[in-house]
Every structure is written in structure tokens, then in C-alpha cells.
Motif scaffolding. Structure first.
Motif, short mmCIF file in Angstrom:
data_model
loop_
_atom_site.label_atom_id
_atom_site.label_comp_id
_atom_site.label_asym_id
_atom_site.label_seq_id
_atom_site.Cartn_x
_atom_site.Cartn_y
_atom_site.Cartn_z
N MET A 168 1.01 -1.11 0.01
CA MET A 168 0.05 -0.20 0.08
C MET A 168 0.89 1.31 -0.03
N SER A 169 2.01 1.11 0.98
CA SER A 169 2.91 2.43 0.82
C SER A 169 3.59 2.64 -0.42
N ILE A 170 3.98 1.53 -1.23
CA ILE A 170 4.43 1.70 -2.46
C ILE A 170 3.56 2.34 -3.49
N ASN A 171 2.26 1.98 -3.38
CA ASN A 171 1.33 2.53 -4.31
C ASN A 171 0.73 3.93 -3.91
N LEU A 172 0.77 4.38 -2.75
CA LEU A 172 0.71 5.48 -2.22
C LEU A 172 1.79 6.49 -2.47
N ASN A 173 2.93 6.50 -2.63
CA ASN A 173 4.00 7.04 -3.08
C ASN A 173 4.29 7.27 -4.62
N ALA A 174 3.55 6.10 -5.24
CA ALA A 174 3.52 6.14 -6.86
C ALA A 174 2.53 7.15 -7.23
N ILE A 175 1.55 7.06 -6.45
CA ILE A 175 0.25 8.01 -6.97
C ILE A 175 0.92 9.53 -6.53
N GLU A 176 1.72 9.70 -5.52
CA GLU A 176 2.07 10.99 -5.06
C GLU A 176 3.25 11.66 -6.23
N LEU A 177 3.76 10.48 -6.78
CA LEU A 177 5.08 10.83 -7.80
C LEU A 177 4.30 11.13 -9.11
N LYS A 178 3.39 10.36 -9.45
CA LYS A 178 2.56 10.53 -10.66
C LYS A 178 2.10 11.83 -10.59
N ASN A 179 1.27 12.22 -9.64
CA ASN A 179 0.58 13.67 -9.43
C ASN A 179 1.73 14.68 -9.81
N THR A 180 2.80 14.45 -8.96
CA THR A 180 3.95 15.47 -9.31
C THR A 180 4.49 15.63 -10.83
N ILE A 181 4.45 14.48 -11.30
CA ILE A 181 4.92 14.32 -12.87
C ILE A 181 3.75 15.01 -13.67
N ALA A 182 2.55 14.78 -13.18
CA ALA A 182 1.26 15.47 -13.86
C ALA A 182 1.41 16.86 -13.91
N GLY A 183 1.67 17.60 -12.69
CA GLY A 183 1.81 18.81 -12.37
C GLY A 183 2.73 19.46 -13.27
N ASN A 184 4.00 18.62 -13.46
CA ASN A 184 4.96 19.32 -14.03
C ASN A 184 4.43 19.21 -15.53
N ILE A 185 4.13 18.32 -15.84
CA ILE A 185 3.54 18.35 -17.45
C ILE A 185 2.47 19.59 -17.62
N ALA A 186 1.78 19.79 -16.68
CA ALA A 186 0.64 20.92 -16.78
C ALA A 186 1.45 22.10 -16.69
N LYS A 187 2.40 22.38 -15.94
CA LYS A 187 3.23 23.60 -15.99
C LYS A 187 3.84 23.59 -17.34
N LYS A 188 4.43 22.68 -17.73
CA LYS A 188 5.28 22.88 -19.07
C LYS A 188 4.30 23.12 -20.21
N SER A 189 3.12 22.49 -20.24
CA SER A 189 2.14 22.77 -20.99
C SER A 189 1.71 24.15 -21.03
N ILE A 190 1.31 24.82 -19.91
CA ILE A 190 0.78 26.17 -19.88
C ILE A 190 2.15 27.18 -20.42
N LEU A 191 3.54 26.80 -20.05
CA LEU A 191 4.24 27.55 -20.26
C LEU A 191 4.64 27.48 -21.72
N LEU A 192 4.43 26.29 -22.50
CA LEU A 192 4.73 26.13 -23.96
C LEU A 192 3.48 26.69 -24.67
N ILE A 193 2.34 26.64 -24.24
CA ILE A 193 1.13 27.26 -24.79
C ILE A 193 0.91 28.80 -24.66
N SER A 194 1.54 29.27 -23.53
CA SER A 194 1.52 30.73 -23.25
C SER A 194 2.81 31.39 -23.97
N ALA A 195 3.93 30.57 -24.22
CA ALA A 195 4.75 31.19 -25.18
C ALA A 195 4.52 31.09 -26.73
N LEU A 196 3.84 30.05 -27.14
CA LEU A 196 3.30 30.19 -28.51
C LEU A 196 2.18 31.16 -28.70
N SER A 197 1.45 31.16 -27.64
CA SER A 197 0.49 32.47 -27.76
C SER A 197 0.77 33.93 -27.85
#
Length: 582
Positions: free
Chosen positions: A121-150
Motif C-alpha cells: 500500500m505504501s509503495i502505491n501511495l508513493n507512486a500516486i504522489e510521484l505521478k501526481n507530481t509528474i502530471a503537475g510538471n507536465i501541466a506547468k510545461k504545457s501552460i508555459l509552452l502554450i503561453s509562449a506560443l500564444s
């Protein structure tokens, strides 16, 4: 580069950027969606399996089906291994479960099972947290990229917005200005914008046209000079003083008659600013200046059409006529104002005849006044019983003669007042006077005529009405005349309303009757000399209101009428009050 090519490239490039922005946005949104799905699916299922197995362990002593439930979730967990270290823990969990099935009371095995489940259970909870962090980073990169292009798209669009319209409109605006200059006969104008586009070709064609127009204009200069000489000769043959000037007030036309009247030379006038010349020359000042503000009246609205000059000890009178000179160019229906021509007509002879007429009327009226007054006095003596008793017919004849004598005296008085007006010799004694006293005097003079028609006066005067600045005698004559007209045009048994009000530094007196009224087409003519309203069948010289208007305006006042046919008329007099002096 052609304008059409510029537009196609600019709009095409912007369209491409918009498509690229849309593609990247969709791609980044899809990445975020995939990451979110990964977080919610595998790890969530594993946590669910571990919870079910922990629950089964807690119920193993009470529920016989708990082992089956644990085994089912263990099998599911084996097929849902996604994280590093999860496989070893799952195998360890399977081995301990096998031992538990042999001895359900083995506490060591039970503890190992709980430990493995919590680690999974601990391994999967840590994985969820890591993936959530990765998704956040992807969102930030997406916003930055779209903003730059806009931002890049916005910069490109802004550059197109700022540059492209100017590249097209500026040459066109320059061309419009040059065309307007050529329309004003300035053929030296050229347009200078480089390029191999349509506007460059248009500039070449325009400059070619302007050059040909300039050549044509120069070639016809000699012809124009000849025509100008002919025009000047014709003007000098005209016996009226004439002067002309353009819209910039520069004198460009004058004849010998005008030079003689003004006392100026041709060189002093031609090319000079007429307003500047007017400051030192009385003749030109009277021609073009109205009032004290150097205001030019270049139309028929000029209130001062008569000019008075003194030449060689003699009074000379001119009537001025200002004509606007407008021309329409070829293939253009709209006329352009080119300048003004002033013509002075000598009316001295007519003024002298009019003055002689006025003097004659004044003399005859003055001479007639004495015998008519004597006739009236004689008639009054005949009415006296001491001179003898009259029968009814004789009494009516004498009354008729008295009425005729009164009418004659009124006409003679009006003619004498008219002579004062026409000669400009109105004698005024303007002092602060009580308007109520003047009004009472006028009403008393008219009361006998009003009583014959059973007319009642309704008087509404405020108690704090200030004194007015006026000539008492002439103001009384004016009010008496207006009241007499109101009685004359009112029916029997009617009312005449007289009211007064204060307006800032002025006092307004209104006299209203309820007679037939005046047709709208005649309202503006009631103050004209000798005018009587058609269809009234009332006697009168048509001079009373004319003289009233002149007397009131000479006192700095105002008189006007408001009327409606079938309702009645209201004559209003506005005079300055005592406060005006301060």
C-alpha cells in the motif's frame, strides 16, 4: 511585393501559427489526461486489493469465507503489479498466505502478511504522489509552452496589425492629400512612395498626370493673363465701386471707382489682407466688418447693408451687396467657394428724396395737427349746453366728427413719430420709472373704448416689481397703442389680461387678448411699415407697431408677438430694469 501577396503571406502565416497552437494544446491536454488516468487506475486498484485483504485477515477467525476473499484479491494483485519492489512483496505475501492456510493461528505469519500488505500500500501511495507530481510538471510545461506560443502569435498579430494597415493606408492617405492639393490648383504636388506593388504603379501614373496638368496650366497662363486684362478693363467701365478677395481674405480684384471712394491705390490693396487694411480705412471697415470683433459677414445675413461716407463735405450713401463666388470643377457637381465680390451701389439720390419726403410728411403733419386740434376743441364747445341745446341727430353728427378728428390726430401723431424714426432723431428721456404708473395711464386712456365693448382688464402685477429704465412718454404711447389694438380686435364681453414679471435685469410686460389671432404667415410682418393683417376689416395706418418697435429698441428693449388663429394674441415688451444700471 504586391499588396495581395503581402496580405496572403501575413494572414497565411498567422493562420499557420493558430493551427500549430491548437495542435500543441490538444497534445498537451491529451498528455495530462493520460497521466491522470494512470494515477487513478492501476495504483487505486492495488490499494483496493490490499484493503480487502487486510479486512479478510481481520475476519479470518469469524468468517470461513475470509480466506477465499483474501485469495481472490491476492490473485488480482498478482496481475496488477506496476511498481518497483511490488512483485517481490506480492510473492512474499503469497508464500505467507500459503503458510497461513496450513496454520491459521500462526501469529508470526499473520504479522508478516500485515507487514507485506502495508508495504504494498505504501509503495502505491508513493507512486500516486510521484505521478501526481509528474502530471503537475507536465501541466506547468504545457501552460508555459502554450503561453509562449500564444505570446508569439500575439506578437506576430500585433506586428501585422500595426504594420500592414499603415503600409496600405499611408500611401493612399498621401495620395488623397495630393489629389486635394491638385483640386485646389496646386499642380506641383507629387507622391513619393517606393515599391513595385500596385500603389507604386499608381504613384507613377499619378505623377505623370500631375506633370501633364502642370504643363497644361503653364501653357494657358498667357491666355489667362489676357483674360484678366479684359476683366479689369470691363470692371473699370462699371460705375459701381467693386472689390473682390479670396477665402484667405487677400484682395485680388478692385476697380478704379472703388479706389476713388476708398482713397487707396491699387498697390496698397492688391495682395493685401483686407482685414488688416480695414483697421486703417473706414470705407473697407464698413464693407466687411460687423460689430467690434472684426467679424466678417460674407452673405445676405449682413444686417448693415447701408454705408454712409462723407466726401468733399457731402454725405454719400451706398448700398453694399456681397456675392459669394463658387466654381464647380469638371465632372464635379459640388461647388467650391473661391472668394467674395462686394458691389457698392450709390443710393445718395434716393436717400435725399426719402429725406425730403420725410421732412415733407413731418411738416405737413405738424401743420395739420393745430387745425385738427382746433376742430376737436370746437366740437367739444358745441357739445356744451351753454352754446345751445342739440337734438339727437346733431349730437350724433358731432360725436362722429369727434371720432374722425381723434383718428386724424392719431395718424398725425404716428406720422410725426415716423419722421423721428426715419431721420434717426428719436428724442429719448430715459430715467427709472414706475411701470405700474405707465400702465394705469394707458388703461385710463383706453377705458372708455373698452367700456363700449364691455371689455374687462385683468391685471396681474407683482408687488415687488422694480422700476424700469425707459422714456415714460414714449413707453406710455407704446402700451396705449398695444392696448388699443387688443380692444379693437377683441369681441364684446371679453377680457384683456395684462401681466408683468422680472427676468434677471429685465422686466417683461405681456398684454394678451382673446380675439381672432394672427395667421402664422403674417406674424413676422406685423411690425412692418404700413402692414395690416388681411381680412381683419379694421381701420389703421399700419404704423403703430412699426413705431412701437423702433421706440422700444431705441431704449434697449425688445418687443415681440405670439399668436394663434382663433385663440388670440400676446404682445410682450421687455425693458431693462433699475438693476441693469449696476
Amino acid at each position: 511585393m504586391k499588396i495581395k501577396t503581402k496580405l496572403n503571406l501575413g494572414i497565411g502565416f498567422l493562420f499557420t501559427l493558430i493551427i500549430l497552437l491548437a495542435f500543441l494544446s490538444i497534445k498537451q491536454i491529451n498528455s495530462l489526461s493520460t497521466a491522470s488516468e494512470n494515477i487513478l487506475k492501476d495504483n487505486k486498484e492495488t490499494i483496493g486489493y490490499t484493503k480487502n485483504m487486510l479486512k479478510a485477515l481481520s475476519e479470518i477467525e469469524e468468517d470461513e469465507e475470509a480466506l477465499n476473499t483474501f485469495e481472490e484479491n491476492l490473485l488480482k494483485q498478482k496481475s496488477n503489479i506496476t511498481e518497483i519492489g511490488e512483485k517481490e512483496l506480492t510473492e512474499n505475501l503469497s508464500e505467507n498466505f500459503y503458510l497461513l492456510k496450513q496454520n491459521q493461528s500462526d501469529e508470526v505469519v499473520m504479522a508478516n502478511l500485515h507487514s507485506s500488505l502495508f508495504e504494498i500500500m505504501s509503495i502505491n501511495l508513493n507512486a500516486i504522489e510521484l505521478k501526481n507530481t509528474i502530471a503537475g510538471n507536465i501541466a506547468k510545461k504545457s501552460i508555459l509552452l502554450i503561453s509562449a506560443l500564444s505570446l508569439f502569435c500575439f506578437v506576430i498579430a500585433l506586428m501585422l496589425f500595426l504594420k500592414l494597415p499603415g503600409n496600405i493606408s499611408n500611401p493612399i492617405q498621401q495620395l488623397i492629400v495630393s489629389i486635394q492639393q491638385i483640386a485646389d490648383n496646386d499642380y506641383s504636388q507629387r507622391v513619393n512612395f517606393e515599391g513595385h506593388n500596385e500603389l507604386g504603379e499608381l504613384a507613377v501614373s499619378f505623377n505623370s498626370m500631375a506633370s501633364k496638368l502642370e504643363e497644361y496650366n503653364k501653357s494657358s497662363a498667357a491666355k489667362l493673363l489676357t483674360e484678366k486684362k479684359i476683366t479689369e478693363t470691363l470692371l473699370n467701365k462699371i460705375h459701381y465701386p467693386i472689390i473682390g478677395f479670396d477665402t484667405t481674405m487677400k484682395v485680388n480684384l478692385v476697380n478704379d471707382e472703388f479706389l476713388a471712394v476708398s482713397g487707396l491705390s491699387n498697390d496698397e490693396l492688391i495682395g493685401s489682407d483686407i482685414l488688416e487694411v480695414a483697421s486703417d480705412n473706414d470705407v473697407i471697415r464698413q464693407i466687411i466688418i460687423y460689430g467690434s470683433g472684426n467679424k466678417f459677414i460674407p452673405s445676405k445675413n449682413d444686417p448693415n447693408t447701408r454705408i454712409h461716407l462723407e466726401m468733399n463735405g457731402k454725405d454719400i450713401y451706398f448700398e453694399k451687396e456681397i456675392q459669394e463666388i463658387s466654381l464647380a470643377y469638371q465632372n464635379n457637381t459640388r461647388e467650391h467657394l473661391m472668394g467674395y465680390v462686394v458691389v457698392l451701389k450709390n443710393v445718395t439720390k434716393y436717400m435725399e428724396l426719402n429725406l425730403a419726403k420725410t421732412n415733407f410728411i413731418a411738416t405737413v403733419s405738424h401743420e395739420l395737427k393745430t387745425p385738427v386740434s382746433a376742430i376737436k376743441l370746437s366740437l367739444q364747445l358745441l357739445e356744451n349746453e351753454k352754446t345751445g341745446t342739440l337734438n339727437q341727430d346733431q349730437y350724433e353728427l358731432i360725436k362722429s366728427c369727434e371720432e374722425d378728428a381723434d383718428s386724424l390726430l392719431k395718424i398725425i401723431s404716428e406720422l410725426l413719430n415716423l419722421a423721428q424714426v426715419e431721420t434717426g432723431k428719436i428724442q429719448l428721456n430715459i430715467i427709472p420709472v414706475n411701470l405700474e404708473d405707465i400702465l394705469r395711464y394707458a388703461i385710463n386712456n383706453s377705458k372708455s373704448v373698452a367700456n363700449q365693448k364691455n371689455i374687462v382688464f385683468e391685471i396681474d402685477l407683482p408687488s415687488d416689481l422694480p422700476k424700469v429704465i425707459a422714456d415714460k412718454e414714449k413707453t406710455a404711447w407704446i402700451i396705449t397703442n398695444i392696448i388699443s389694438n387688443a380692444i379693437r380686435y377683441s369681441g364684446d364681453n371679453s377680457n384683456i389680461v395684462i401681466s408683468a414679471s422680472k427676468m434677471k435685469n429685465k422686466v417683461k410686460l405681456s398684454i394678451r387678448d382673446f380675439g381672432r389671432g394672427i395667421e402664422s404667415q403674417y406674424i413676422n410682418r406685423v411690425f412692418d411699415r404700413y402692414f395690416t393683417v388681411p381680412g381683419t376689416n379694421k381701420e389703421g395706418s399700419g404704423l403703430g407697431l412699426t413705431i412701437s418697435k423702433e421706440f422700444i429698441e431705441a431704449q434697449g428693449g425688445e418687443i415681440y408677438v405670439e399668436s394663434e388663429l382663433g385663440v388670440g394674441s400676446t404682445f410682450s415688451i421687455v425693458l431693462n430694469c433699475k438693476d441693469y444700471l449696476s
